[in-house]
Enzyme design. Structure first.
Site, PDB file in Angstrom:
ATOM      1  N   ILE A  12       6.460  -8.184  -7.621  1.00 11.24           N
ATOM      2  CA  ILE A  12       5.672  -9.233  -6.929  1.00 11.24           C
ATOM      3  C   ILE A  12       5.792 -10.564  -7.675  1.00 11.24           C
ATOM      4  CG2 ILE A  12       3.417  -9.803  -5.949  1.00 11.24           C
ATOM      5  CD1 ILE A  12       2.747  -6.745  -6.151  1.00 11.24           C
ATOM      6  N   ASP A  52       5.781 -10.304 -25.118  1.00  9.72           N
ATOM      7  CA  ASP A  52       4.707  -9.395 -24.735  1.00  9.72           C
ATOM      8  C   ASP A  52       3.417 -10.219 -24.634  1.00  9.72           C
ATOM      9  OD1 ASP A  52       4.134  -6.044 -25.528  1.00  9.72           O
ATOM     10  OD2 ASP A  52       2.519  -7.448 -25.047  1.00  9.72           O
ATOM     11  N   PHE A  74       0.645 -11.097 -13.492  1.00  3.74           N
ATOM     12  CA  PHE A  74       1.108  -9.899 -12.771  1.00  3.74           C
ATOM     13  C   PHE A  74       1.337  -8.723 -13.727  1.00  3.74           C
ATOM     14  CE2 PHE A  74       2.477 -13.579 -10.353  1.00  3.74           C
ATOM     15  CZ  PHE A  74       2.211 -13.231  -9.036  1.00  3.74           C
ATOM     16  N   ALA A  76       1.195  -5.622 -15.922  1.00  2.00           N
ATOM     17  CA  ALA A  76       0.266  -4.482 -16.040  1.00  2.00           C
ATOM     18  C   ALA A  76       1.056  -3.184 -15.952  1.00  2.00           C
ATOM     19  CB  ALA A  76      -0.762  -4.501 -14.901  1.00  2.00           C
ATOM     20  N   SER A 118      -6.526  -5.218  -7.359  1.00  2.00           N
ATOM     21  CA  SER A 118      -6.025  -4.120  -6.523  1.00  2.00           C
ATOM     22  C   SER A 118      -7.115  -3.529  -5.637  1.00  2.00           C
ATOM     23  CB  SER A 118      -5.486  -3.026  -7.450  1.00  2.00           C
ATOM     24  OG  SER A 118      -5.226  -1.852  -6.725  1.00  2.00           O
ATOM     25  N   TYR A 142      -6.704   3.241 -14.007  1.00  2.00           N
ATOM     26  CA  TYR A 142      -5.983   2.034 -13.569  1.00  2.00           C
ATOM     27  C   TYR A 142      -6.937   1.087 -12.835  1.00  2.00           C
ATOM     28  CZ  TYR A 142      -3.202  -0.895 -10.443  1.00  2.00           C
ATOM     29  OH  TYR A 142      -2.706  -1.963  -9.737  1.00  2.00           O
ATOM     30  N   LYS A 146      -8.504  -2.869 -13.672  1.00  2.00           N
ATOM     31  CA  LYS A 146      -8.468  -4.028 -12.770  1.00  2.00           C
ATOM     32  C   LYS A 146      -9.880  -4.562 -12.529  1.00  2.00           C
ATOM     33  CE  LYS A 146      -4.065  -4.257 -12.144  1.00  2.00           C
ATOM     34  NZ  LYS A 146      -3.301  -5.440 -12.502  1.00  2.00           N
ATOM     35  N   ILE A 191       5.452   4.462  -1.147  1.00  2.00           N
ATOM     36  CA  ILE A 191       5.932   5.254  -0.011  1.00  2.00           C
ATOM     37  C   ILE A 191       7.102   4.581   0.730  1.00  2.00           C
ATOM     38  CG2 ILE A 191       4.003   4.463   1.455  1.00  2.00           C
ATOM     39  CD1 ILE A 191       5.660   7.872   1.776  1.00  2.00           C
ATOM     40  N   ILE A 208       4.639  14.274   2.420  1.00  2.00           N
ATOM     41  CA  ILE A 208       3.477  13.630   3.053  1.00  2.00           C
ATOM     42  C   ILE A 208       2.241  14.360   2.555  1.00  2.00           C
ATOM     43  CG2 ILE A 208       2.317  13.135   5.227  1.00  2.00           C
ATOM     44  CD1 ILE A 208       4.871  12.741   6.546  1.00  2.00           C
ATOM     45  N   ARG A 222      -2.644   3.408   5.308  1.00  2.00           N
ATOM     46  CA  ARG A 222      -2.475   2.410   4.255  1.00  2.00           C
ATOM     47  C   ARG A 222      -2.195   1.047   4.884  1.00  2.00           C
ATOM     48  NH1 ARG A 222      -4.775   5.679   2.000  1.00  2.00           N
ATOM     49  NH2 ARG A 222      -4.265   6.842   0.123  1.00  2.00           N
ATOM     50  N   GLY A 285      -8.053  12.583  -5.350  1.00  2.00           N
ATOM     51  CA  GLY A 285      -8.318  11.159  -5.620  1.00  2.00           C
ATOM     52  C   GLY A 285      -7.739  10.201  -4.608  1.00  2.00           C
TER      53      GLY A 285
HETATM   54  N1  LIG Z   1       2.891  -3.053  -6.075  1.00  2.00           N
HETATM   55  C1  LIG Z   1       1.719  -2.922  -5.458  1.00  2.00           C
HETATM   56  O1  LIG Z   1       1.628  -2.420  -4.327  1.00  2.00           O
HETATM   57  C2  LIG Z   1       0.452  -3.400  -6.141  1.00  2.00           C
HETATM   58  C3  LIG Z   1      -0.782  -3.183  -5.493  1.00  2.00           C
HETATM   59  C4  LIG Z   1      -1.952  -3.640  -6.108  1.00  2.00           C
HETATM   60  C5  LIG Z   1      -1.882  -4.324  -7.317  1.00  2.00           C
HETATM   61  N2  LIG Z   1      -0.673  -4.512  -7.934  1.00  2.00           N
HETATM   62  C6  LIG Z   1      -0.638  -5.236  -9.220  1.00  2.00           C
HETATM   63  O2  LIG Z   1       0.288  -6.301  -9.101  1.00  2.00           O
HETATM   64  C7  LIG Z   1       0.937  -6.554 -10.345  1.00  2.00           C
HETATM   65  C8  LIG Z   1       2.437  -6.580 -10.139  1.00  2.00           C
HETATM   66  O3  LIG Z   1       2.866  -5.356  -9.560  1.00  2.00           O
HETATM   67  P1  LIG Z   1       4.421  -5.036  -9.395  1.00  2.00           P
HETATM   68  O4  LIG Z   1       4.547  -3.974  -8.370  1.00  2.00           O
HETATM   69  O5  LIG Z   1       5.169  -6.305  -9.265  1.00  2.00           O
HETATM   70  O6  LIG Z   1       4.696  -4.387 -10.826  1.00  2.00           O
HETATM   71  P2  LIG Z   1       6.036  -4.438 -11.715  1.00  2.00           P
HETATM   72  O7  LIG Z   1       5.963  -3.297 -12.655  1.00  2.00           O
HETATM   73  O8  LIG Z   1       7.230  -4.573 -10.847  1.00  2.00           O
HETATM   74  O9  LIG Z   1       5.850  -5.802 -12.530  1.00  2.00           O
HETATM   75  C9  LIG Z   1       5.027  -5.894 -13.671  1.00  2.00           C
HETATM   76  C10 LIG Z   1       5.789  -6.699 -14.707  1.00  2.00           C
HETATM   77  O10 LIG Z   1       4.952  -6.879 -15.860  1.00  2.00           O
HETATM   78  C11 LIG Z   1       5.745  -6.723 -17.005  1.00  2.00           C
HETATM   79  N3  LIG Z   1       4.891  -6.326 -18.127  1.00  2.00           N
HETATM   80  C12 LIG Z   1       4.168  -5.175 -18.248  1.00  2.00           C
HETATM   81  N4  LIG Z   1       3.536  -5.167 -19.430  1.00  2.00           N
HETATM   82  C13 LIG Z   1       3.872  -6.328 -20.073  1.00  2.00           C
HETATM   83  C14 LIG Z   1       3.537  -6.885 -21.342  1.00  2.00           C
HETATM   84  N5  LIG Z   1       2.719  -6.252 -22.200  1.00  2.00           N
HETATM   85  N6  LIG Z   1       4.028  -8.103 -21.659  1.00  2.00           N
HETATM   86  C15 LIG Z   1       4.850  -8.769 -20.786  1.00  2.00           C
HETATM   87  N7  LIG Z   1       5.216  -8.279 -19.587  1.00  2.00           N
HETATM   88  C16 LIG Z   1       4.725  -7.070 -19.237  1.00  2.00           C
HETATM   89  C17 LIG Z   1       6.759  -5.646 -16.648  1.00  2.00           C
HETATM   90  O11 LIG Z   1       7.911  -5.669 -17.477  1.00  2.00           O
HETATM   91  C18 LIG Z   1       7.064  -5.990 -15.194  1.00  2.00           C
HETATM   92  O12 LIG Z   1       8.151  -6.889 -15.098  1.00  2.00           O
HETATM   93  C19 LIG Z   1       0.426  -5.468 -11.299  1.00  2.00           C
HETATM   94  O13 LIG Z   1      -0.603  -6.033 -12.072  1.00  2.00           O
HETATM   95  C20 LIG Z   1      -0.138  -4.403 -10.375  1.00  2.00           C
HETATM   96  O14 LIG Z   1      -1.199  -3.700 -10.986  1.00  2.00           O
HETATM   97  C21 LIG Z   1       0.485  -4.070  -7.376  1.00  2.00           C
END
Ligand SMILES: NC(=O)c1ccc[n+]([C@@H]2O[C@H](COP(=O)([O-])OP(=O)(O)OC[C@H]3O[C@@H](n4cnc5c(N)ncnc54)[C@H](O)[C@@H]3O)[C@@H](O)[C@H]2O)c1
Length: 330
Positions: A12, A52, A74, A76, A118, A142, A146, A191, A208, A222, A285
């Protein structure tokens, strides 16, 4: 305006960096690359810092060097199942390191912060579509991280004047419509990418989980939202804060919801391929129905998804995956 994108090499974050750049913002991506892809940052074509967000000195150096005005966070760990098995990893990183990021934000007088929250913060919904003022009773570590971070942000506004928007995504999906960026998680647990990989013959089957839920066809419901529409919501949130907006939270989804069976059928329709979807027991869950009420962000920020249609979401994801069967690896 100069925006620091923490986790911008991920799914994202990279799409959001791309849309920000196209709209003329200065962007710098900061990522440990633990889960992200250097090549995605090169495709976006913005400065990249390998670091980091638990490292205060590199954060301070980066913020000063790029004269950062706002942060989008972003970064996490984001797997519900993993967080149950190893909560320490989630609390230490999502919260522990997140506090260090906030220390850097405060020390550098940054006043605008956008946080990737989230739907997991809500837990089992009492009403669907879920509004923002629904009780937040998350059911896993998780979701706790958040929710906790949202609360920390509220306290930091009260005490330090840090203004933030927490964006509660439902199911992020789709890919850059021009096919340059896409979704590449290892292991993939979402999914739609799993369905697409099955359509492409890269997986034998998709499970599923539960066919006896209280939904139209018995499979889980969803709410998929296109990653480019998520990016647009981040930019609207940023402009809102810059115009003096208050700390708040918004849901991001498409409200109508799609069942897993409907997602299977839509993927078959879009790809023209048959998918081997195998019924399996419910997972503990998993809520049966999750869909967002998005009236608040529509009314307050004028957010209006460009790609609400599930077929379009799947088509964009499919096109990228078809051209990149090994993800960013080739
Ligand atoms: N994908 C979804 O459907 C979804 C839904 C709800 C919330 N989110 C939240 O959105 C955010 C992005 O999701 P995503 O799917 O793009 O995840 P992703 O894993 O593709 O991207 C997360 C990025 O953060 C980086 N990262 C993790 N820990 C780090 C650290 N300590 N220092 C520096 N960089 C670090 C990772 O290398 C990765 O590039 C996350 O916080 C996730 O919890 C995602």
């Amino acid at each position: 305006m100069s925006i620091l994108i923490i986790g911008g090499a991920g799914y994202i974050g990279s799409h959001t960096a791309d849309v920000l750049k196209k709209r003329g913002y200065d962007v710098v991506i900061f990522d440990s690359l633990e889960l992200g892809h250097r090549i995605a940052t090169q495709i976006v074509g913005v400065p990249f810092v390998h670091g980091d967000y638990g490292d205060l000195s590199i954060l301070n150096k980066t913020i000063k060097q790029f004269q950062v005005d706002a942060v989008m966070h972003f970064g996490a760990y984001a797997s519900v199942g993993d967080s149950v098995i190893d909560p320490s990893r989630y609390y230490e990183s999502n919260i522990g390191k997140g506090l260090i990021l906030l220390r850097a934000v405060l020390d550098n007088q940054i006043k605008s912060f956008i946080f990737s929250s989230s739907a997991a913060t809500y837990g089992e919904p009492q009403v669907v579509p879920i509004p923002e003022d629904h009780p937040q009773k998350t059911t896993n570590p998780y979701g706790e991280t958040k929710l906790m971070f949202e609360r920390i942000l509220r306290d930091y506004d009260f005490a330090f004047g840090l203004k933030s928007v927490s964006l509660r995504y439902f199911n992020a999906a789709g890919a850059d419509p021009d096919g340059r960026l896409g979704e590449d998680h290892t292991p993939e647990q979402h999914i739609l990418p799993l369905l697409i990989d099955t359509a492409l013959g890269r997986r034998a089957e998709v499970k599923i989980f539960g066919t006896d839920w209280d939904t139209r066809d018995g499979t889980c419901l969803r709410d998929f939202v296109h990653v480019v529409d998520l990016a647009d919501a981040h930019i609207r949130s940023l402009e809102y804060l810059k115009a003096g907006g208050k700390t708040t939270a918004y849901n991001l989804g498409n409200s109508y919801g799609t069942t897993v069976q409907e997602a299977v059928t839509a993927t078959e329709r879009v790809t023209g391929k048959k998918i081997n979807a195998v019924p399996a027991p419910r997972r503990p869950g998993d809520p049966g129905r999750l869909a967002a009420s998005c009236e608040k962000i529509k009314a307050e920020l004028g957010w209006d998804p460009i790609y609400p249609d599930i077929d379009t979401i799947i088509l964009h994801a499919y096109k990228w995956r078809e051209a990149h069967p090994n993800g960013y690896g080739g």
